[in-house]
Design a protein around this motif. Structure first.
Motif, mmCIF file in Angstrom:
data_model
loop_
_atom_site.group_PDB
_atom_site.id
_atom_site.type_symbol
_atom_site.label_atom_id
_atom_site.label_comp_id
_atom_site.label_asym_id
_atom_site.label_seq_id
_atom_site.Cartn_x
_atom_site.Cartn_y
_atom_site.Cartn_z
ATOM 1 N N THR A 68 0.808 -1.225 0.000
ATOM 2 C CA THR A 68 0.000 0.000 0.000
ATOM 3 C C THR A 68 0.841 1.275 0.000
ATOM 4 O OG1 THR A 68 -0.221 -0.118 2.404
ATOM 5 C CG2 THR A 68 -2.026 -1.019 1.077
ATOM 6 N N SER A 69 1.940 1.282 0.705
ATOM 7 C CA SER A 69 2.750 2.511 0.768
ATOM 8 C C SER A 69 3.240 2.937 -0.603
ATOM 9 C CB SER A 69 3.942 2.326 1.710
ATOM 10 O OG SER A 69 4.860 1.391 1.172
ATOM 11 N N GLU A 70 3.368 1.984 -1.525
ATOM 12 C CA GLU A 70 3.895 2.303 -2.849
ATOM 13 C C GLU A 70 2.934 3.128 -3.694
ATOM 14 O OE1 GLU A 70 5.617 -1.106 -4.783
ATOM 15 O OE2 GLU A 70 7.046 -1.397 -3.144
ATOM 16 N N VAL A 71 1.689 3.257 -3.255
ATOM 17 C CA VAL A 71 0.762 4.157 -3.952
ATOM 18 C C VAL A 71 1.317 5.580 -3.911
ATOM 19 C CG1 VAL A 71 -1.531 5.215 -3.822
ATOM 20 C CG2 VAL A 71 -1.285 2.759 -3.592
ATOM 21 N N LEU A 72 2.001 5.915 -2.821
ATOM 22 C CA LEU A 72 2.574 7.256 -2.685
ATOM 23 C C LEU A 72 4.068 7.295 -2.998
ATOM 24 C CD1 LEU A 72 0.719 8.389 0.556
ATOM 25 C CD2 LEU A 72 0.151 8.934 -1.819
ATOM 26 N N THR A 73 4.781 6.193 -2.760
ATOM 27 C CA THR A 73 6.236 6.209 -2.962
ATOM 28 C C THR A 73 6.658 5.699 -4.325
ATOM 29 O OG1 THR A 73 6.613 3.957 -2.139
ATOM 30 C CG2 THR A 73 6.602 5.752 -0.499
ATOM 31 N N GLY A 74 5.799 4.943 -4.990
ATOM 32 C CA GLY A 74 6.213 4.224 -6.183
ATOM 33 C C GLY A 74 6.977 2.984 -5.767
ATOM 34 N N ASP A 75 7.375 2.189 -6.740
ATOM 35 C CA ASP A 75 8.124 0.960 -6.469
ATOM 36 C C ASP A 75 9.607 1.245 -6.628
ATOM 37 O OD1 ASP A 75 8.581 -1.847 -6.033
ATOM 38 O OD2 ASP A 75 8.882 -2.067 -8.189
ATOM 39 N N LEU A 76 10.292 1.362 -5.525
ATOM 40 C CA LEU A 76 11.734 1.588 -5.573
ATOM 41 C C LEU A 76 12.425 0.254 -5.829
ATOM 42 C CD1 LEU A 76 13.864 3.840 -5.201
ATOM 43 C CD2 LEU A 76 14.044 3.128 -2.828
ATOM 44 N N PRO A 77 13.265 0.166 -6.855
ATOM 45 C CA PRO A 77 13.930 -1.114 -7.165
ATOM 46 C C PRO A 77 14.768 -1.625 -5.990
ATOM 47 C CG PRO A 77 14.137 0.408 -9.004
ATOM 48 C CD PRO A 77 13.561 1.191 -7.847
ATOM 49 N N THR A 78 14.745 -2.924 -5.803
ATOM 50 C CA THR A 78 15.439 -3.577 -4.685
ATOM 51 C C THR A 78 16.916 -3.200 -4.597
ATOM 52 O OG1 THR A 78 13.853 -5.370 -4.667
ATOM 53 C CG2 THR A 78 15.990 -5.827 -3.674
ATOM 54 N N PRO A 79 17.676 -3.162 -5.715
ATOM 55 C CA PRO A 79 19.100 -2.814 -5.563
ATOM 56 C C PRO A 79 19.321 -1.431 -4.967
ATOM 57 C CG PRO A 79 18.671 -3.724 -7.745
ATOM 58 C CD PRO A 79 17.344 -3.520 -7.092
ATOM 59 N N ILE A 80 18.383 -0.531 -5.195
ATOM 60 C CA ILE A 80 18.496 0.809 -4.623
ATOM 61 C C ILE A 80 18.012 0.794 -3.174
ATOM 62 C CG2 ILE A 80 17.654 3.191 -4.772
ATOM 63 C CD1 ILE A 80 17.432 2.663 -7.844
ATOM 64 N N LYS A 81 16.876 0.153 -2.954
ATOM 65 C CA LYS A 81 16.246 0.120 -1.625
ATOM 66 C C LYS A 81 17.180 -0.454 -0.566
ATOM 67 C CE LYS A 81 12.006 -1.356 -1.872
ATOM 68 N NZ LYS A 81 10.769 -2.173 -1.857
ATOM 69 N N TYR A 82 17.993 -1.437 -0.956
ATOM 70 C CA TYR A 82 18.868 -2.104 0.011
ATOM 71 C C TYR A 82 20.348 -1.863 -0.279
ATOM 72 C CZ TYR A 82 14.510 -4.348 1.245
ATOM 73 O OH TYR A 82 13.218 -4.571 1.627
ATOM 74 N N PHE A 83 20.663 -0.760 -0.963
ATOM 75 C CA PHE A 83 22.038 -0.463 -1.341
ATOM 76 C C PHE A 83 22.958 -0.352 -0.136
ATOM 77 C CE2 PHE A 83 25.406 2.629 -2.402
ATOM 78 C CZ PHE A 83 26.059 1.903 -3.389
ATOM 79 N N ASN A 84 22.484 0.322 0.907
ATOM 80 C CA ASN A 84 23.249 0.418 2.146
ATOM 81 C C ASN A 84 22.261 0.650 3.293
ATOM 82 O OD1 ASN A 84 22.716 3.248 2.490
ATOM 83 N ND2 ASN A 84 24.436 3.748 1.143
ATOM 84 N N GLU A 86 21.819 3.067 5.393
ATOM 85 C CA GLU A 86 21.214 4.392 5.490
ATOM 86 C C GLU A 86 20.027 4.519 4.532
ATOM 87 O OE1 GLU A 86 24.642 4.060 4.934
ATOM 88 O OE2 GLU A 86 25.190 4.354 7.035
ATOM 89 N N ILE A 87 20.194 4.067 3.301
ATOM 90 C CA ILE A 87 19.096 4.140 2.331
ATOM 91 C C ILE A 87 17.962 3.219 2.760
ATOM 92 C CG2 ILE A 87 18.420 3.607 -0.046
ATOM 93 C CD1 ILE A 87 21.184 4.603 -0.927
ATOM 94 N N ARG A 88 18.294 2.020 3.206
ATOM 95 C CA ARG A 88 17.269 1.078 3.667
ATOM 96 C C ARG A 88 16.439 1.679 4.794
ATOM 97 N NH1 ARG A 88 19.990 -2.937 6.695
ATOM 98 N NH2 ARG A 88 19.605 -1.422 8.331
ATOM 99 N N ASP A 89 17.124 2.254 5.780
ATOM 100 C CA ASP A 89 16.421 2.834 6.930
ATOM 101 C C ASP A 89 15.591 4.050 6.524
ATOM 102 O OD1 ASP A 89 17.596 0.848 8.426
ATOM 103 O OD2 ASP A 89 19.098 2.164 9.349
#
Length: 191
Positions: A68-84, A86-89
């Motif tokens: 549901t949150s992606e309705v506002l955030t969009g789908d952030l690709p996994t390699p970016i979402k979990y890059f490090n 700080e980005i993950r948090d």
């Protein structure tokens, strides 16, 4: 006027796999339904074969609402979402903000009930949704590779390794007993 359900209706406009060439687009509404089916199966397998005592319906509902949150955030690709870390948090905080904002579009009593569904990120039920989510990513890879899209070849192998690393009997049972059928054509399914 409350806007929560109108926002959820927009899930059909948020496509997944944005960094990869796909032969078939997949939106988060379709994906959520597939995750709900697989999560239901995993919970049922746990209860029937492995002595689980899971609330299958609750897990299924949480799977339906897991994006549901992606309705506002969009789908952030996994390699970016979990890059490090700080980005993950930071992304976790953004998801929380998005869910809180969506819940603000409900009457307080309903927001409390739906909050129990979309804010859960630590329960056993949430873990089963995550297992199902990963299995569905693997199924997407199988579909794309079956259509000669080598873009998903590495992801197929990597995701299967992740699935096996869960070391969950329910997950292994599903993979060992149901995944091969996803590789079949319609004619092969019929025979």
């Amino acid at each position: 006027m409350y806007k929560f359900f109108a926002y959820l209706n927009r899930m059909k406009y948020i496509n997944r796999w944005g960094l990869m060439h796909s032969n078939m687009t997949e939106n988060i509404m379709e994906h959520s339904q597939q995750v709900a089916v697989v999560a239901h199966a995993l919970a049922t397998i746990s209860n029937v074969y492995f002595g689980g005592n899971l609330d299958v319906n609750s897990i299924t509902v949480k799977a339906l609402f897991h994006e549901t949150s992606e309705v506002l955030t969009g789908d952030l690709p996994t390699p970016i979402k979990y890059f490090n870390p700080e980005i993950r948090d930071a992304y976790k905080k953004l998801e929380q903000y998005s869910n809180d904002r969506l819940l603000s579009h409900l009457p307080d009593e309903l927001a409390e009930e739906y909050g129990k569904i979309i804010r859960d990120n630590s329960s056993v039920e949430h873990a089963f949704v995550k297992y199902a989510d990963k299995i569905c990513a693997y199924i997407k890879c199988l579909d794309e590779v079956k259509m000669s899209n080598s873009e998903f070849s590495k992801a197929e192998k990597t995701i299967l390794e992740e699935i096996r690393s869960f070391n969950r009997p329910e997950v292994d049972y599903f993979v060992d007993n149901f995944i091969e059928a996803y590789k079949l054509t319609l004619d092969e399914l019929e025979s």
